[in-house]
Design a protein around this motif. Sequence first.
Motif, PDB file in Angstrom:
ATOM      1  N   SER A 153     -20.185  -0.479   6.121  1.00 46.80           N
ATOM      2  CA  SER A 153     -19.500   0.595   5.423  1.00 46.80           C
ATOM      3  C   SER A 153     -18.629   0.015   4.319  1.00 46.80           C
ATOM      4  CB  SER A 153     -18.582   1.354   6.414  1.00 46.80           C
ATOM      5  OG  SER A 153     -17.713   0.400   7.048  1.00 46.80           O
ATOM      6  N   VAL A 154     -18.093   0.903   3.476  1.00 50.13           N
ATOM      7  CA  VAL A 154     -17.023   0.503   2.562  1.00 50.13           C
ATOM      8  C   VAL A 154     -15.737   1.139   3.094  1.00 50.13           C
ATOM      9  CG1 VAL A 154     -18.618   0.568   0.609  1.00 50.13           C
ATOM     10  CG2 VAL A 154     -17.082   2.483   0.970  1.00 50.13           C
ATOM     11  N   ASN A 155     -14.598   0.670   2.588  1.00 51.62           N
ATOM     12  CA  ASN A 155     -13.338   1.351   2.897  1.00 51.62           C
ATOM     13  C   ASN A 155     -12.535   1.439   1.605  1.00 51.62           C
ATOM     14  OD1 ASN A 155     -11.559  -1.040   2.652  1.00 51.62           O
ATOM     15  ND2 ASN A 155     -12.683  -1.739   4.463  1.00 51.62           N
ATOM     16  N   GLY A 156     -11.316   1.942   1.676  1.00 46.81           N
ATOM     17  CA  GLY A 156     -10.523   2.183   0.474  1.00 46.81           C
ATOM     18  C   GLY A 156      -9.890   0.940  -0.143  1.00 46.81           C
ATOM     19  N   GLU A 157     -10.122  -0.232   0.450  1.00 42.60           N
ATOM     20  CA  GLU A 157      -9.546  -1.454  -0.123  1.00 42.60           C
ATOM     21  C   GLU A 157     -10.298  -1.853  -1.393  1.00 42.60           C
ATOM     22  OE1 GLU A 157      -8.466  -4.819   2.517  1.00 42.60           O
ATOM     23  OE2 GLU A 157      -9.305  -3.582   4.111  1.00 42.60           O
ATOM     24  N   GLU A 158      -9.548  -2.326  -2.381  1.00 37.83           N
ATOM     25  CA  GLU A 158     -10.159  -2.765  -3.643  1.00 37.83           C
ATOM     26  C   GLU A 158     -11.271  -3.781  -3.392  1.00 37.83           C
ATOM     27  OE1 GLU A 158      -9.910  -1.598  -6.732  1.00 37.83           O
ATOM     28  OE2 GLU A 158      -8.631  -0.088  -5.789  1.00 37.83           O
ATOM     29  N   ASP A 171      -7.420   1.661   4.327  1.00 34.78           N
ATOM     30  CA  ASP A 171      -7.286   0.845   3.121  1.00 34.78           C
ATOM     31  C   ASP A 171      -6.349  -0.349   3.353  1.00 34.78           C
ATOM     32  OD1 ASP A 171      -4.759   1.914   3.136  1.00 34.78           O
ATOM     33  OD2 ASP A 171      -5.052   3.196   1.371  1.00 34.78           O
ATOM     34  N   GLU A 172      -5.789  -0.904   2.275  1.00 38.50           N
ATOM     35  CA  GLU A 172      -4.907  -2.068   2.359  1.00 38.50           C
ATOM     36  C   GLU A 172      -3.780  -1.875   3.373  1.00 38.50           C
ATOM     37  OE1 GLU A 172      -5.983  -0.867  -0.535  1.00 38.50           O
ATOM     38  OE2 GLU A 172      -6.753  -2.559  -1.704  1.00 38.50           O
ATOM     39  N   ASN A 173      -3.355  -0.625   3.548  1.00 42.10           N
ATOM     40  CA  ASN A 173      -2.251  -0.351   4.471  1.00 42.10           C
ATOM     41  C   ASN A 173      -2.730  -0.119   5.905  1.00 42.10           C
ATOM     42  OD1 ASN A 173      -0.304  -0.420   2.353  1.00 42.10           O
ATOM     43  ND2 ASN A 173      -0.997   1.625   1.739  1.00 42.10           N
ATOM     44  N   GLY A 174      -3.985  -0.365   6.146  1.00 44.81           N
ATOM     45  CA  GLY A 174      -4.510  -0.208   7.504  1.00 44.81           C
ATOM     46  C   GLY A 174      -4.939   1.225   7.785  1.00 44.81           C
ATOM     47  N   ILE A 175      -4.741   1.655   9.026  1.00 46.83           N
ATOM     48  CA  ILE A 175      -5.168   2.987   9.453  1.00 46.83           C
ATOM     49  C   ILE A 175      -3.940   3.873   9.624  1.00 46.83           C
ATOM     50  CG2 ILE A 175      -6.286   4.303  11.301  1.00 46.83           C
ATOM     51  CD1 ILE A 175      -7.999   1.812  11.868  1.00 46.83           C
ATOM     52  N   THR A 176      -3.941   4.995   8.921  1.00 43.68           N
ATOM     53  CA  THR A 176      -2.813   5.924   9.034  1.00 43.68           C
ATOM     54  C   THR A 176      -3.101   7.000  10.081  1.00 43.68           C
ATOM     55  OG1 THR A 176      -1.680   7.731   7.873  1.00 43.68           O
ATOM     56  CG2 THR A 176      -3.785   7.051   6.979  1.00 43.68           C
ATOM     57  N   PRO A 198     -14.027   9.621   9.305  1.00 41.41           N
ATOM     58  CA  PRO A 198     -12.605   9.949   9.489  1.00 41.41           C
ATOM     59  C   PRO A 198     -11.907   9.015  10.472  1.00 41.41           C
ATOM     60  CG  PRO A 198     -13.943  11.392  10.822  1.00 41.41           C
ATOM     61  CD  PRO A 198     -14.911  10.536  10.046  1.00 41.41           C
ATOM     62  N   LEU A 199     -12.651   8.098  11.094  1.00 40.62           N
ATOM     63  CA  LEU A 199     -12.178   7.107  12.073  1.00 40.62           C
ATOM     64  C   LEU A 199     -11.886   7.736  13.439  1.00 40.62           C
ATOM     65  CD1 LEU A 199      -9.730   4.961   9.904  1.00 40.62           C
ATOM     66  CD2 LEU A 199     -12.197   4.628  10.248  1.00 40.62           C
ATOM     67  N   ALA A 200     -12.757   7.429  14.366  1.00 40.71           N
ATOM     68  CA  ALA A 200     -12.567   7.856  15.751  1.00 40.71           C
ATOM     69  C   ALA A 200     -12.062   6.647  16.538  1.00 40.71           C
ATOM     70  CB  ALA A 200     -13.891   8.346  16.333  1.00 40.71           C
ATOM     71  N   MET A 201     -10.931   6.816  17.206  1.00 36.67           N
ATOM     72  CA  MET A 201     -10.304   5.691  17.917  1.00 36.67           C
ATOM     73  C   MET A 201     -10.064   6.052  19.384  1.00 36.67           C
ATOM     74  SD  MET A 201      -9.240   4.072  14.925  1.00 36.67           S
ATOM     75  CE  MET A 201      -7.791   3.205  15.399  1.00 36.67           C
ATOM     76  N   ALA A 202      -9.812   5.020  20.178  1.00 38.44           N
ATOM     77  CA  ALA A 202      -9.644   5.223  21.621  1.00 38.44           C
ATOM     78  C   ALA A 202      -8.458   6.150  21.926  1.00 38.44           C
ATOM     79  CB  ALA A 202      -9.447   3.881  22.314  1.00 38.44           C
ATOM     80  N   VAL A 203      -8.735   7.207  22.658  1.00 43.16           N
ATOM     81  CA  VAL A 203      -7.686   8.175  22.999  1.00 43.16           C
ATOM     82  C   VAL A 203      -6.863   7.674  24.195  1.00 43.16           C
ATOM     83  CG1 VAL A 203      -9.058   9.629  24.559  1.00 43.16           C
ATOM     84  CG2 VAL A 203      -7.220  10.667  23.189  1.00 43.16           C
ATOM     85  N   SER A 204      -7.373   6.635  24.866  1.00 40.87           N
ATOM     86  CA  SER A 204      -6.608   6.059  25.987  1.00 40.87           C
ATOM     87  C   SER A 204      -5.354   5.344  25.494  1.00 40.87           C
ATOM     88  CB  SER A 204      -7.487   5.071  26.766  1.00 40.87           C
ATOM     89  OG  SER A 204      -8.011   4.092  25.896  1.00 40.87           O
ATOM     90  N   SER A 205      -5.404   4.809  24.259  1.00 42.34           N
ATOM     91  CA  SER A 205      -4.241   4.070  23.771  1.00 42.34           C
ATOM     92  C   SER A 205      -3.373   4.898  22.822  1.00 42.34           C
ATOM     93  CB  SER A 205      -4.682   2.773  23.092  1.00 42.34           C
ATOM     94  OG  SER A 205      -5.669   3.025  22.135  1.00 42.34           O
ATOM     95  N   LEU A 253      -7.547  11.845   4.196  1.00 41.45           N
ATOM     96  CA  LEU A 253      -8.273  12.622   3.185  1.00 41.45           C
ATOM     97  C   LEU A 253      -8.100  11.992   1.799  1.00 41.45           C
ATOM     98  CD1 LEU A 253      -9.759  15.200   2.098  1.00 41.45           C
ATOM     99  CD2 LEU A 253      -7.498  16.273   1.932  1.00 41.45           C
ATOM    100  N   ALA A 254      -6.882  11.547   1.486  1.00 42.11           N
ATOM    101  CA  ALA A 254      -6.624  10.949   0.170  1.00 42.11           C
ATOM    102  C   ALA A 254      -7.464   9.677  -0.022  1.00 42.11           C
ATOM    103  CB  ALA A 254      -5.133  10.636   0.014  1.00 42.11           C
ATOM    104  N   ILE A 255      -7.644   8.910   1.040  1.00 41.35           N
ATOM    105  CA  ILE A 255      -8.471   7.698   0.940  1.00 41.35           C
ATOM    106  C   ILE A 255      -9.941   8.093   0.727  1.00 41.35           C
ATOM    107  CG2 ILE A 255      -9.256   5.604   2.131  1.00 41.35           C
ATOM    108  CD1 ILE A 255      -6.498   5.646   3.618  1.00 41.35           C
ATOM    109  N   ALA A 256     -10.372   9.136   1.431  1.00 40.71           N
ATOM    110  CA  ALA A 256     -11.748   9.636   1.245  1.00 40.71           C
ATOM    111  C   ALA A 256     -11.950  10.064  -0.213  1.00 40.71           C
ATOM    112  CB  ALA A 256     -12.025  10.809   2.184  1.00 40.71           C
ATOM    113  N   GLU A 257     -10.956  10.741  -0.778  1.00 39.37           N
ATOM    114  CA  GLU A 257     -11.040  11.188  -2.185  1.00 39.37           C
ATOM    115  C   GLU A 257     -11.144   9.992  -3.126  1.00 39.37           C
ATOM    116  OE1 GLU A 257      -7.493  13.640  -2.170  1.00 39.37           O
ATOM    117  OE2 GLU A 257      -8.683  15.439  -2.536  1.00 39.37           O
ATOM    118  N   LYS A 258     -10.348   8.967  -2.834  1.00 34.29           N
ATOM    119  CA  LYS A 258     -10.371   7.766  -3.676  1.00 34.29           C
ATOM    120  C   LYS A 258     -11.747   7.089  -3.622  1.00 34.29           C
ATOM    121  CE  LYS A 258      -8.583   3.065  -3.922  1.00 34.29           C
ATOM    122  NZ  LYS A 258      -7.652   2.060  -3.383  1.00 34.29           N
TER     123      LYS A 258
END
Length: 279
Positions: A117-122, A145-150, A181-188, A157-162
Amino acid sequence: MQTVLKGKTSEVTINTNGPVIIIGECINPTRRKKLVSTLQKGNFEYVLELAENQIKAGAYVLDVNVGFPGVDDVKLLPETVLAIKGKFDIPLCLDSPNPKAIEAALKAAGGKCLINSVNGEEKSLNALLHIAKEYGAALIGLTMDENGITGDPEKRLAIAEKILERAVKAGIKEEDVIIDPLAMAVSSDSKACIVTLETIRLVHQQLGLNITMGASNISFGLPGREDLNSSFISLAIFNGLTCPIANPEKITASVRASDLILGRDDFAVRFVEYFQGRM
Ligand code: THG
């Protein structure tokens, strides 16, 4: 909006109005020791078995990930692609953090692949957008992006737009950008799933793009994974998920059920076919 992916002669259309297209997740060494040991020996029998089982179970696209410690994926990813292509006419989703491995695999694959995949990092955008354009591939944009996962859906959404904006500037068609949209472990993190669901809703409503995610990520570390994954995928599909990366042997029934419930399966033909095929 429609994203078209291609195998050698086959074509798969992912439509933002559904029905849902499952991207089979199983060609991935995570917790599959047998995949690592067979690939290390240059033996592709097990990869082909995983491909066949997933296609039979309802996968329309296969994710191909050969990442394990010490691997030369610039060599192994295209080799694995060729092995699959030799036997199955199905579009592929090339899953590697290494742009060189992605490019080598695109060369081997032909057709029209999905880059994962790509992500929002330059760094990521600069490395991969021109490759996607050159090979006519579609791509998955991760909302980080550069700031990790918010944890803020509006920021995802703003990263998706970028990513969309940069892809279109690079000459890639809007419909060839699929958002994760990033699915992450709900246990943590007890809010993990609701943040993902809200991001899906926003991306669907505001950008109208196709949406994927690693659907079984959410259940890591918990019992009842299949039940949890099924509940989550139904909610996600209702919000706009169109092409989950998941294990079709475990998720196709819930996906067919969701499509039926959402009025995308006249006379329940696909739903019934699925259950008849399983008997
Ligand atoms: N987004 C995108 N790509 C991704 C992910 C994502 N690719 C990798 C991953 N996440 C999705 N793929 C997998 C592959 C396997 C498993 C989960 C996600 C998995 N394996 C089982 C386990 O860990 O127990 C073992 C096999 C099984 O039970 O089926 O769960 O988020 N763009």
